[in-house]
Design a protein around this motif. Structure first.
Motif, mmCIF file in Angstrom:
data_model
loop_
_atom_site.group_PDB
_atom_site.id
_atom_site.type_symbol
_atom_site.label_atom_id
_atom_site.label_comp_id
_atom_site.label_asym_id
_atom_site.label_seq_id
_atom_site.Cartn_x
_atom_site.Cartn_y
_atom_site.Cartn_z
ATOM 1 N N PHE A 67 39.716 31.697 25.389
ATOM 2 C CA PHE A 67 40.488 30.552 24.898
ATOM 3 C C PHE A 67 39.609 29.302 24.896
ATOM 4 O O PHE A 67 38.756 29.131 25.762
ATOM 5 C CB PHE A 67 41.695 30.289 25.792
ATOM 6 N N THR A 68 39.878 28.431 23.940
ATOM 7 C CA THR A 68 39.160 27.156 23.861
ATOM 8 C C THR A 68 40.153 26.042 23.592
ATOM 9 O O THR A 68 40.947 26.122 22.642
ATOM 10 C CB THR A 68 38.108 27.173 22.738
ATOM 11 N N ILE A 69 40.104 25.025 24.417
ATOM 12 C CA ILE A 69 40.964 23.855 24.226
ATOM 13 C C ILE A 69 40.125 22.718 23.668
ATOM 14 O O ILE A 69 38.960 22.539 24.046
ATOM 15 C CB ILE A 69 41.645 23.438 25.549
ATOM 16 N N SER A 70 40.713 21.962 22.750
ATOM 17 C CA SER A 70 40.020 20.815 22.172
ATOM 18 C C SER A 70 41.052 19.742 21.842
ATOM 19 O O SER A 70 42.258 20.022 21.766
ATOM 20 C CB SER A 70 39.247 21.219 20.909
ATOM 21 N N ARG A 71 40.555 18.541 21.643
ATOM 22 C CA ARG A 71 41.468 17.445 21.327
ATOM 23 C C ARG A 71 40.888 16.592 20.211
ATOM 24 O O ARG A 71 39.667 16.481 20.071
ATOM 25 C CB ARG A 71 41.742 16.587 22.563
ATOM 26 N N ASP A 72 41.793 15.983 19.453
ATOM 27 C CA ASP A 72 41.419 15.063 18.394
ATOM 28 C C ASP A 72 42.220 13.788 18.648
ATOM 29 O O ASP A 72 43.412 13.722 18.312
ATOM 30 C CB ASP A 72 41.742 15.670 17.029
ATOM 31 N N ASN A 73 41.569 12.810 19.237
ATOM 32 C CA ASN A 73 42.276 11.577 19.591
ATOM 33 C C ASN A 73 42.737 10.803 18.361
ATOM 34 O O ASN A 73 43.716 10.060 18.423
ATOM 35 C CB ASN A 73 41.390 10.697 20.462
ATOM 36 N N ALA A 74 42.057 10.966 17.257
ATOM 37 C CA ALA A 74 42.458 10.262 16.032
ATOM 38 C C ALA A 74 43.765 10.809 15.482
ATOM 39 O O ALA A 74 44.504 10.094 14.792
ATOM 40 C CB ALA A 74 41.358 10.371 14.988
ATOM 41 N N LYS A 75 44.039 12.078 15.777
ATOM 42 C CA LYS A 75 45.249 12.726 15.260
ATOM 43 C C LYS A 75 46.289 12.980 16.346
ATOM 44 O O LYS A 75 47.312 13.604 16.089
ATOM 45 C CB LYS A 75 44.884 14.044 14.581
ATOM 46 N N ASN A 76 46.011 12.496 17.565
ATOM 47 C CA ASN A 76 46.934 12.708 18.697
ATOM 48 C C ASN A 76 47.284 14.181 18.869
ATOM 49 O O ASN A 76 48.450 14.536 19.136
ATOM 50 C CB ASN A 76 48.227 11.893 18.493
#
Length: 118
Positions: A67-76
């Motif tokens: 599993f891989t978690i990631s985030r995109d702060n520009a898209k919340n």
């Protein structure tokens, strides 16, 4: 009003892949640690993966390397990519937002079902 909304669950065969997404509104997303938890029938809710506001990640041993978690702060948005799924990954997956200040502020999504079956 704070909203935490998951999407992307479904049914898949063992060895397959799914991608879960969670979008939030009403919070300053970049300040929050975001996580995915899961709860299987008859079991307690457990942490699957978490990503801090600074981008550091933490995984349950059972999902490391798959599993891989990631985030995109520009898209919340926070995403959980799940590969090589196993029967034991079957659960309701919940998105979680945490902010630690003088106390803990926490929000949960409604959950999305992931079923791994042949």
């Amino acid at each position: 009003q704070v909203q935490v909304v998951e999407s992307g669950g479904g049914s898949v065969q063992p060895g397959g892949s799914l991608r879960l997404s969670c979008v939030t509104s009403g919070i300053t997303f970049s300040n929050y640690a975001m996580g995915w938890y899961r709860q299987a029938p008859g079991k307690q809710r457990e942490l699957v993966a978490q990503i801090t506001s600074g981008g550091y990640t933490n995984y349950a041993d059972s999902v490391k390397g798959r599993f891989t978690i990631s985030r995109d702060n520009a898209k919340n948005t926070v995403t959980l990519r799940m590969n090589n799924l196993k029967f034991e990954d079957t659960a309701v997956y919940y998105c979680n937002a945490q902010y630690h200040d003088f106390g803990l502020t926490e929000y949960w999504g409604q959950g999305t079902q992931v079923t791994v079956s042949s």
